[in-house]
Design a protein around this motif. Structure first.
Motif, PDB file in Angstrom:
ATOM      1  N   SER A  93     -41.058  50.476  -8.324  1.00  0.00           N
ATOM      2  CA  SER A  93     -39.619  50.579  -8.129  1.00  0.00           C
ATOM      3  C   SER A  93     -39.169  52.016  -7.872  1.00  0.00           C
ATOM      4  CB  SER A  93     -38.876  50.016  -9.344  1.00  0.00           C
ATOM      5  OG  SER A  93     -39.269  50.720 -10.520  1.00  0.00           O
ATOM      6  N   ALA A  94     -40.111  52.934  -7.744  1.00  0.00           N
ATOM      7  CA  ALA A  94     -39.743  54.330  -7.499  1.00  0.00           C
ATOM      8  C   ALA A  94     -38.985  54.477  -6.178  1.00  0.00           C
ATOM      9  CB  ALA A  94     -40.986  55.215  -7.504  1.00  0.00           C
ATOM     10  N   HIS A  95     -39.226  53.559  -5.239  1.00  0.00           N
ATOM     11  CA  HIS A  95     -38.561  53.642  -3.931  1.00  0.00           C
ATOM     12  C   HIS A  95     -37.059  53.429  -4.021  1.00  0.00           C
ATOM     13  CE1 HIS A  95     -38.969  49.232  -4.188  1.00  0.00           C
ATOM     14  NE2 HIS A  95     -37.964  49.192  -3.323  1.00  0.00           N
ATOM     15  N   GLU A  96     -36.594  52.789  -5.077  1.00  0.00           N
ATOM     16  CA  GLU A  96     -35.171  52.445  -5.163  1.00  0.00           C
ATOM     17  C   GLU A  96     -34.301  53.706  -5.282  1.00  0.00           C
ATOM     18  OE1 GLU A  96     -35.235  49.636  -8.382  1.00  0.00           O
ATOM     19  OE2 GLU A  96     -36.654  48.372  -7.285  1.00  0.00           O
ATOM     20  N   ALA A 113     -25.205  53.920   0.561  1.00  0.00           N
ATOM     21  CA  ALA A 113     -26.582  54.209   0.140  1.00  0.00           C
ATOM     22  C   ALA A 113     -26.978  53.379  -1.078  1.00  0.00           C
ATOM     23  CB  ALA A 113     -26.731  55.698  -0.161  1.00  0.00           C
ATOM     24  N   ARG A 114     -25.995  52.859  -1.805  1.00  0.00           N
ATOM     25  CA  ARG A 114     -26.263  52.160  -3.060  1.00  0.00           C
ATOM     26  C   ARG A 114     -27.225  50.992  -2.913  1.00  0.00           C
ATOM     27  NH1 ARG A 114     -21.395  49.386  -1.461  1.00  0.00           N
ATOM     28  NH2 ARG A 114     -21.563  47.135  -1.867  1.00  0.00           N
ATOM     29  N   PHE A 115     -27.286  50.382  -1.722  1.00  0.00           N
ATOM     30  CA  PHE A 115     -28.122  49.197  -1.540  1.00  0.00           C
ATOM     31  C   PHE A 115     -29.600  49.490  -1.791  1.00  0.00           C
ATOM     32  CE2 PHE A 115     -24.292  48.327   0.909  1.00  0.00           C
ATOM     33  CZ  PHE A 115     -23.951  47.067   0.437  1.00  0.00           C
ATOM     34  N   ALA A 116     -29.996  50.742  -1.602  1.00  0.00           N
ATOM     35  CA  ALA A 116     -31.379  51.109  -1.904  1.00  0.00           C
ATOM     36  C   ALA A 116     -31.668  50.904  -3.394  1.00  0.00           C
ATOM     37  CB  ALA A 116     -31.647  52.561  -1.502  1.00  0.00           C
ATOM     38  N   ARG A 117     -30.635  51.048  -4.225  1.00  0.00           N
ATOM     39  CA  ARG A 117     -30.802  50.841  -5.672  1.00  0.00           C
ATOM     40  C   ARG A 117     -30.446  49.422  -6.099  1.00  0.00           C
ATOM     41  NH1 ARG A 117     -27.979  56.177  -8.178  1.00  0.00           N
ATOM     42  NH2 ARG A 117     -26.151  54.948  -7.667  1.00  0.00           N
TER      43      ARG A 117
END
Length: 196
Positions: A93-96, A113-117
């Motif tokens: 999950s480091a990519h989030e 950008a929040r969608f990455a998280r």
């Protein structure tokens, strides 16, 4: 200059045919020399998110949601895997957070950008857009997540005023249709190399 493998992932058709990513996202993936497999995955999820957005607009016109943000979110949700490439073929999950930070560093508004998280944190207090991206990120490969789908049903029920069972049946039917074509999307993704 993007690799020919990345170019194929961004422009190739699929079965079913996949819609192209937004131009700004394709350009960003090229700048980042994104792995072709990642570009193929983002196209598959983006395509499913387009179908879900179309369905939502038709089935629930009362539900206000930001279609453009939803589709952008689906197109970039795993962009952090350009940094954490090991998560392309393994868990992690480091990519989030990395994806969120990458997008913000490139001038993307934090709200977009929040969608990455949020694509993996759908049990937090998120909007309809986030839930659509999360559902698309599961059902593209025919994975059904009951708790996630129920959150979307609950949200749509409140806004639409329709009975919960009616909302559930309509969403379930749509997700079944999407899942029925998952093999083609999986084959498209698998046809592109992790490195390229």
């Amino acid at each position: 200059m993007p690799s020919s493998s990345l170019r194929r992932a961004l422009t190739g058709t699929g079965e079913p045919p996949l819609r192209p990513l937004p131009d700004d996202v394709s350009a960003l993936l090229e700048e980042l020399s994104a792995p072709p497999r990642l570009a193929a995955h983002l196209r598959a999820v983006h395509d499913v998110a387009c179908s879900l957005a179309d369905w939502l607009e038709k089935q629930h016109p009362d539900v206000a949601f930001d279609r453009e943000a939803t589709l952008f979110g689906a197109a970039v949700h795993d962009i952090g895997k350009t940094i954490h490439r090991e998560e392309l073929s393994g868990p992690g999950s480091a990519h989030e957070q990395a994806g969120y930070e990458l997008l913000v560093s490139r001038g993307i508004d934090a709200d977009r950008a929040r969608f990455a998280r949020t694509h993996a944190a759908w049990n937090a207090d998120v909007g309809v857009e986030d839930l659509l991206v999360s559902v698309a990120d599961k059902v593209w490969k025919a994975k059904r997540v009951t708790d996630l789908e129920q959150l979307l049903v609950d949200r749509l029920t409140v806004v639409s005023g329709q009975p919960s069972w009616e909302v559930f049946l309509a969403l379930d039917d749509m997700l079944d249709r999407i899942a029925a074509t998952a093999d083609g999307r999986l084959a498209f993704q698998a046809s592109h190399p992790v490195d390229g």
